[in-house]
Design an enzyme around this catalytic site. Sequence first.
Site, PDB file in Angstrom:
ATOM      1  N   LEU A   1       5.107 -20.886  14.180  1.00 14.90           N
ATOM      2  CA  LEU A   1       5.585 -21.175  15.532  1.00 14.90           C
ATOM      3  C   LEU A   1       6.798 -22.086  15.465  1.00 14.90           C
ATOM      4  CD1 LEU A   1       2.125 -22.054  17.160  1.00 14.90           C
ATOM      5  CD2 LEU A   1       3.392 -19.916  17.477  1.00 14.90           C
ATOM      6  N   HIS A   2       7.857 -21.698  16.164  1.00  9.64           N
ATOM      7  CA  HIS A   2       9.026 -22.588  16.211  1.00  9.64           C
ATOM      8  C   HIS A   2       9.851 -22.441  17.483  1.00  9.64           C
ATOM      9  CE1 HIS A   2      11.063 -18.889  14.961  1.00  9.64           C
ATOM     10  NE2 HIS A   2      12.190 -19.447  15.347  1.00  9.64           N
TER      11      HIS A   2
END
Length: 367
Positions: free
Chosen positions: A206-207
């Site tokens: 996740l980013h």
Amino acid sequence: MHITIVAGARPNFMKIAPIIRAISNRNIGRLSYRLVHTGQHYDHKMSGAFFEQLNIPEPHVNLNAGSGTQAEQTAAMMVGFEKELHNHKTDLVIVVGDVTSTMACTIVAKKLCIPVAHVEAGIRSGDNTMPEEINRMVTDAIADYFFTTTPQASKNLEKSGISSNRIFFVGNTMIDTLLYSLPSLMCPQFLNEIINAKEEYLVITLHRPNNVDDSNKLKEILNAITKNSSGVKKIFPVHPRTAKQIENIGIDIKDILLLEPMTYFEFIYLIKNSRGIITDSGGITEEATVLGIPCMTLRNSTERPETVNIGTNELIGSSPQNIGKYLEIMLSGKWKKGEIPEKWDGKTAERILDALLDIESTLLNSD
């Protein structure tokens, strides 16, 4: 013809490696290149290790753009690249992907009246809140030649008014790198125990700001994953952006193994042997599709619709509430069986090189 190839961030390195390898293998005397690293990613595992593992020669120059806001990074790259092009004349600039380096160096080259070829051109998410979408649109608006990963990407460019003779449907260089690297994958040390015990695990990445910048949203996502995957290990190589957020808000995640960014060979090994992937990345959905690994994307749109329409990816939206039902399908073994998109065959760089030789003739005739 002398070519300047620009790389700056993790995905760029995977996309330029097969192009450089194709140029070197063909050994065409009249074709040479200069490799420019903008320094957008400067952590060793996020840049230096990729050059080592993918057999990319050391860059001829590093612009050392470093960190900062997007405006600061863009400005630093533009100033550095302008000096580079003044000091080292070139016939064509090749940019890849959709990162800040891609857009910044395209603008500089075009203002100096140097032709630009864009690798991975024409992909669109339709979401203008994504910095990458702006980078794609600006780059494609002013570039001269376009190498596309899918027929849909080519159609997107044609709809914007670009003539078909400047568009080359070649395939996906990132898949060239994936297939080239499979014999060299390395099992991360921490994973040996899990693999030997034949335990199943999920991979999380996740980013995206929409998922990680809001502390409550990030907590909801991680809680939903934990709640709906009881008994299955979760492995989370944490992007620097996400790591800062987790540290700042003090999330305590006992059920998820948090790791620093991994080298390319280790990360591909990790996802290749996983039960499934939960991500908001675009590139990982492509790798999952070719490897046949179930993948869910926590976004409302994607610039890689082929991974959903053809591959193993499902676009589940940005709401954490959607995670449970998709995890149930994934862990029950009922996930859809995907196929591999056209020309994702490991030969994309060779087709790009053929196109470059055609472009060379065009540039010579225009002089």
